[in-house]
Scaffold this motif. Sequence first.
Motif, PDB file in Angstrom:
ATOM      1  N   CYS A  39      22.130  50.613-120.579  1.00 14.65           N
ATOM      2  CA  CYS A  39      21.752  51.963-120.161  1.00 14.65           C
ATOM      3  C   CYS A  39      22.522  52.965-121.003  1.00 14.65           C
ATOM      4  N   VAL A  40      21.791  53.748-121.800  1.00 13.72           N
ATOM      5  CA  VAL A  40      22.413  54.664-122.747  1.00 13.72           C
ATOM      6  C   VAL A  40      22.183  56.104-122.296  1.00 13.72           C
ATOM      7  N   GLY A  41      23.266  56.843-122.124  1.00 11.83           N
ATOM      8  CA  GLY A  41      23.123  58.221-121.669  1.00 11.83           C
ATOM      9  C   GLY A  41      23.872  59.187-122.552  1.00 11.83           C
ATOM     10  N   GLY A  42      23.258  60.347-122.776  1.00  7.54           N
ATOM     11  CA  GLY A  42      23.921  61.381-123.569  1.00  7.54           C
ATOM     12  C   GLY A  42      23.900  62.708-122.847  1.00  7.54           C
ATOM     13  N   GLY A  43      25.021  63.427-122.893  1.00  2.91           N
ATOM     14  CA  GLY A  43      25.093  64.761-122.288  1.00  2.91           C
ATOM     15  C   GLY A  43      24.717  64.738-120.816  1.00  2.91           C
ATOM     16  N   THR A  44      23.912  65.729-120.404  1.00  2.00           N
ATOM     17  CA  THR A  44      23.532  65.812-118.991  1.00  2.00           C
ATOM     18  C   THR A  44      22.520  64.722-118.611  1.00  2.00           C
ATOM     19  N   GLY A  45      21.969  64.039-119.589  1.00  3.57           N
ATOM     20  CA  GLY A  45      21.065  62.914-119.309  1.00  3.57           C
ATOM     21  C   GLY A  45      21.771  61.814-118.515  1.00  3.57           C
ATOM     22  N   ILE A  46      23.101  61.795-118.564  1.00  2.59           N
ATOM     23  CA  ILE A  46      23.867  60.781-117.832  1.00  2.59           C
ATOM     24  C   ILE A  46      23.615  60.921-116.327  1.00  2.59           C
ATOM     25  N   ALA A  47      23.415  62.150-115.863  1.00  2.00           N
ATOM     26  CA  ALA A  47      23.160  62.374-114.427  1.00  2.00           C
ATOM     27  C   ALA A  47      21.846  61.718-114.005  1.00  2.00           C
ATOM     28  N   VAL A  48      20.873  61.736-114.877  1.00  2.00           N
ATOM     29  CA  VAL A  48      19.565  61.123-114.584  1.00  2.00           C
ATOM     30  C   VAL A  48      19.671  59.603-114.720  1.00  2.00           C
ATOM     31  N   LEU A  49      20.481  59.180-115.664  1.00  2.00           N
ATOM     32  CA  LEU A  49      20.626  57.742-115.934  1.00  2.00           C
ATOM     33  C   LEU A  49      21.363  57.010-114.807  1.00  2.00           C
ATOM     34  N   HIS A  50      22.274  57.701-114.137  1.00  2.00           N
ATOM     35  CA  HIS A  50      23.146  57.038-113.174  1.00  2.00           C
ATOM     36  C   HIS A  50      22.408  56.277-112.062  1.00  2.00           C
ATOM     37  N   PRO A  51      21.465  56.896-111.330  1.00  2.00           N
ATOM     38  CA  PRO A  51      20.807  56.132-110.262  1.00  2.00           C
ATOM     39  C   PRO A  51      19.997  54.943-110.792  1.00  2.00           C
ATOM     40  N   ILE A  52      19.479  55.073-112.008  1.00  2.00           N
ATOM     41  CA  ILE A  52      18.714  53.967-112.611  1.00  2.00           C
ATOM     42  C   ILE A  52      19.667  52.821-112.935  1.00  2.00           C
TER      43      ILE A  52
END
Length: 183
Positions: free
Chosen positions: A10-23
């Motif tokens: 699971c790769v997250g950048g910037g504020t995208g990490i907030a969306v990535l977290h529940p996934i």
Amino acid sequence: HLEKKGTVVCVGGGTGIAVLHPITRGLKDVGNHVIGIIGARTQNLLIMEDNMRAASHDLRICTDDGSYGHHGFVTDVLKEILDSQDVAMVVAIGPIPMMKFVCGITKEYGVSTMVSLNPIMVDGTGMCGGCRVTVGGKTKYACVDGPDFDGHQVDFDEAMRRQQMYKNEEQEAHQCRIGLGRA
Ligand code: FES
């Protein structure tokens, strides 16, 4: 559609990490071995490290300026992982250029990749067309058809152009807001 697939990254950048977290958390809950990679321009802009650490079996951190974790991009670390082990799926959520480069790499390795697009949305009902993206050569509306799509099918260059469309107006509005704040 969270399924047990094996090892997922699971790769997250910037504020995208907030969306990535529940996934990320969901993928771990259904039994996957989850490797998280999160990145930001600099340490102060890195969000949700603790949450992502709890949601992953292994968490790697990157900063563009080297102020914390790996000095470089999430794609460098992703490549190292893909070179050293079998990965069943990648999920990438962050700035469009980041998702584009992640998908370019995973395509080379033949690893399916899900992205979550964040185009400008107006009505959120599929009627205004503001969030139009091209996926697999077909027009899709991120608000009703997504926002999750097969990253290998997304026309990222078009998505980037469309995201810049109101750059001047956004800047004007930002300046105006700063002006009002000072008044
Ligand atoms: Fe209007 Fe998606 S936000 S069509």
